[in-house]
Each structure stands twice: as structure tokens, then as C-alpha cells.
Design a protein around this motif. Structure first.
Motif, PDB file in Angstrom:
ATOM      1  N   LYS A   1      50.453  31.479  29.597  1.00  0.00           N
ATOM      2  CA  LYS A   1      50.206  32.683  30.067  1.00  0.00           C
ATOM      3  C   LYS A   1      50.998  33.882  29.110  1.00  0.00           C
ATOM      4  O   LYS A   1      50.392  34.802  28.737  1.00  0.00           O
ATOM      5  CB  LYS A   1      50.868  32.949  31.503  1.00  0.00           C
ATOM      6  CG  LYS A   1      50.414  34.224  32.137  1.00  0.00           C
ATOM      7  CD  LYS A   1      50.814  34.287  33.337  1.00  0.00           C
ATOM      8  CE  LYS A   1      50.330  35.673  34.124  1.00  0.00           C
ATOM      9  NZ  LYS A   1      49.085  35.781  34.210  1.00  0.00           N
ATOM     10  N   LEU A   2      52.279  33.228  28.644  1.00  0.00           N
ATOM     11  CA  LEU A   2      52.940  34.137  27.668  1.00  0.00           C
ATOM     12  C   LEU A   2      52.138  33.886  26.248  1.00  0.00           C
ATOM     13  O   LEU A   2      52.140  34.826  25.676  1.00  0.00           O
ATOM     14  CB  LEU A   2      54.143  33.606  27.800  1.00  0.00           C
ATOM     15  CG  LEU A   2      55.064  33.877  28.938  1.00  0.00           C
ATOM     16  CD1 LEU A   2      56.487  33.358  28.863  1.00  0.00           C
ATOM     17  CD2 LEU A   2      55.320  35.423  29.210  1.00  0.00           C
ATOM     18  N   GLY A   3      51.556  32.512  25.985  1.00  0.00           N
ATOM     19  CA  GLY A   3      51.278  32.643  24.867  1.00  0.00           C
ATOM     20  C   GLY A   3      49.934  33.041  24.320  1.00  0.00           C
ATOM     21  O   GLY A   3      49.415  33.946  23.336  1.00  0.00           O
TER      22      GLY A   3
ATOM     23  N   GLN B   1      40.075  35.386  27.818  1.00  0.00           N
ATOM     24  CA  GLN B   1      39.405  35.614  28.996  1.00  0.00           C
ATOM     25  C   GLN B   1      37.752  36.012  28.594  1.00  0.00           C
ATOM     26  O   GLN B   1      36.862  35.453  29.232  1.00  0.00           O
ATOM     27  CB  GLN B   1      39.852  36.715  30.006  1.00  0.00           C
ATOM     28  CG  GLN B   1      41.159  36.202  30.561  1.00  0.00           C
ATOM     29  CD  GLN B   1      41.371  37.347  31.723  1.00  0.00           C
ATOM     30  OE1 GLN B   1      40.534  37.680  32.344  1.00  0.00           O
ATOM     31  NE2 GLN B   1      42.741  37.644  31.811  1.00  0.00           N
ATOM     32  N   SER B   2      37.723  36.846  27.756  1.00  0.00           N
ATOM     33  CA  SER B   2      36.277  37.156  27.285  1.00  0.00           C
ATOM     34  C   SER B   2      35.553  36.301  26.473  1.00  0.00           C
ATOM     35  O   SER B   2      34.307  36.481  26.477  1.00  0.00           O
ATOM     36  CB  SER B   2      36.589  38.687  26.508  1.00  0.00           C
ATOM     37  OG  SER B   2      37.289  38.339  25.234  1.00  0.00           O
TER      38      SER B   2
ATOM     39  N   ALA C   1      43.619  27.160  33.197  1.00  0.00           N
ATOM     40  CA  ALA C   1      42.557  28.213  33.427  1.00  0.00           C
ATOM     41  C   ALA C   1      43.160  29.313  34.191  1.00  0.00           C
ATOM     42  O   ALA C   1      43.074  30.387  34.388  1.00  0.00           O
ATOM     43  CB  ALA C   1      41.497  27.574  34.450  1.00  0.00           C
ATOM     44  N   ALA C   2      44.051  28.869  35.534  1.00  0.00           N
ATOM     45  CA  ALA C   2      44.768  29.932  36.195  1.00  0.00           C
ATOM     46  C   ALA C   2      45.667  30.991  35.269  1.00  0.00           C
ATOM     47  O   ALA C   2      45.612  32.029  35.593  1.00  0.00           O
ATOM     48  CB  ALA C   2      45.719  29.207  37.194  1.00  0.00           C
ATOM     49  N   ALA C   3      46.218  30.281  34.153  1.00  0.00           N
ATOM     50  CA  ALA C   3      47.218  31.056  33.450  1.00  0.00           C
ATOM     51  C   ALA C   3      46.325  32.165  32.469  1.00  0.00           C
ATOM     52  O   ALA C   3      46.664  32.955  32.121  1.00  0.00           O
ATOM     53  CB  ALA C   3      48.226  30.066  32.437  1.00  0.00           C
TER      54      ALA C   3
END
Length: 245
Positions: free
Chosen positions: A119-121, A127-128, A166-168
Motif C-alpha cells: 500500500k505504501l509502495g 488501480q487504473s 489486491a486489497a492493498a
């Protein structure tokens, strides 16, 4: 520095951070496979070392539980195959109740570590661009992140590590991720830890240990029912939208 220059610098910084994150994940994956560490996460390894493991648990007491949780967390964070064997081992060493607890805590901590790193990286940079399986996961998370993530944990139709990634990438909050992961893996962990608590008699008798035999209809059907129940809010939301639309 102009606004355009600042935007370009920000984009380059995000791309560099994303590139480093992906490189670290790929390197960790390769190292795990090349090192063969997953060979030690097997029933045969448990059988060969079980007396030593039991002696260490007796000697270290609570320290043994903390070490086990740390090992489990690292294994999950690096996506090492063999989580089921670790859960069985937890039940064998600590009993069905504490075995379940330690396995769930270890798996959750490892999942959180991987989740935060990605998530941080990567943030929302992928996402797109995501498609295929990730795109199907995105649609589920957008409807009801908690319910959908619970569904994926209760009924693991996708690999555990893929759901973490995927959640991140798809913007699930840390709170929802933690709750859904912790709660969602309890039933499965309880099943395999309970199996592990009685595995000693099978090993003593020299009988083969078939982990697949644990997943009987009596075990699978309640898990499916719980998983479907977790999707009820999402189904109701879509029903209301269809009625009002």
C-alpha cells in the motif's frame, strides 16, 4: 520550480517507489523458491522434528508461542507456501484452541505487513492499470469491502497472498483489512489446528497424513454458508439499487 515540474517530479517519485516495491516483491518470491525454504513446511518435516519441537515448546513456554507467531508472520509476509502445514503444526504443538489463536495472529500480522508494504509502495498507482482477476476483485471491494474480503477469507477461491496484494492496491483501509482477515481465517484455522492436535497418533501409527481428507462436506458446507452470509449486505445493496433504479 513550476507546477508542471512539481507534478512531473511527483510522478517520477511514485514510479520509482512503485518500481522498488515490485522489485522487492519479485526478489522475495524468487529467493523463497530458490532457497527451498518451503521444503521445511511439510508433514514429513514435522514428523522428523516433532520431538525436538515438543521439547522446545516445553522449554521455552510462552517464548515458543511468540517465536511461532513470528515465524508464521514472516512466512505469510513473504508468501511462503505451506500456511496450512504451519496451522497443523500449531495445533500439534499448542492444542486446538491456542493453536488456532497463534496461527490466526501470525497469519494476520504477516498479511498486515505485506499489505502495508504494498500500500505504501504502490498506493493507487496500479488501480487504473489492473485487469483480469484484479479487476474482478476491485468490483467486489467497491461494493462492500468488509463483506467481500470476509467472503474471500472464509472461502479462499483466490490465493491468500493475491488477496493481500489486491486489497492493498485497490484501496481497502487497514482497519477493514485487519478485521476481515482476522475474523475470516478463524474457521479454517480452527479446522486444521484441531486436525493437528490429533496428528500425533497418526504419526505414531505410521499412517499417511492426508490434509485433503480434512475438507469433508461437513467442514466445507458451513464455511460456504458463512461466506455466502458475508455477501448478504452486498446482495441487499444491489437489490435496493435495482428496485430504486
Amino acid at each position: 520550480m513550476s507546477m508542471q515540474d512539481a507534478q512531473d517530479t511527483g510522478r517520477r517519485s511514485k514510479l520509482l517507489r512503485a518500481g522498488i516495491t515490485v522489485a522487492v516483491l519479485v526478489l522475495a518470491f524468487v529467493l523463497v523458491r530458490v532457497s527451498g525454504v518451503d521444503r521445511y513446511l511439510s508433514i514429513s518435516a514435522l514428523s522428523e522434528n516433532r520431538q525436538w519441537l515438543l521439547d522446545e515448546v516445553a522449554r521455552l513456554g510462552l517464548g515458543a508461542a511468540l517465536i511461532f507467531i513470528a515465524v508464521y508472520a514472516v512466512a505469510v509476509a513473504f508468501s511462503v507456501p505451506g500456511a496450512v502445514v504451519l496451522t497443523v503444526t500449531s495445533g500439534f504443538l499448542f492444542g486446538p484452541v491456542f493453536g488456532t489463536l497463534y496461527a490466526v495472529v501470525g497469519a494476520t500480522l504477516g498479511a498486515i505487513g505485506l499489505f502495508l508494504f504494498v500500500k505504501l509502495g504502490l498506493g493507487g498507482s496500479l488501480q487504473s492499470r489492473a485487469g483480469g482477476t484484479i479487476d474482478r476483485l476491485r468490483r467486489g471491494f467497491s461494493d462492500n469491502a468488509l463483506g467481500y474480503l470476509l467472503f474471500l477469507r472464509l472461502l479462499p477461491i483466490f490465493p491468500f497472498w493475491l488477496v493481500n496484494l489486491a486489497a492493498a492496491v485497490l484501496g481497502v483501509s487497514l482497519g477493514i483489512f485487519t478485521i476481515a482477515t482476522f475474523v475470516g481465517i478463524i474457521p479454517g484455522a480452527a479446522v486444521f489446528a484441531s486436525f493437528g492436535s490429533g496428528i500425533g497418533s497418526l504419526l505414531d501409527a505410521g499412517k499417511p497424513v492426508d490434509l485433503a481428507s480434512v475438507l469433508t462436506p461437513a467442514v466445507i458446507l458451513p464455511l460456504v454458508a458463512l461466506a455466502l452470509l458475508s455477501l448478504a449486505p452486498m446482495a441487499y445493496k444491489r437489490y435496493r439499487a435495482a428496485r430504486t433504479g
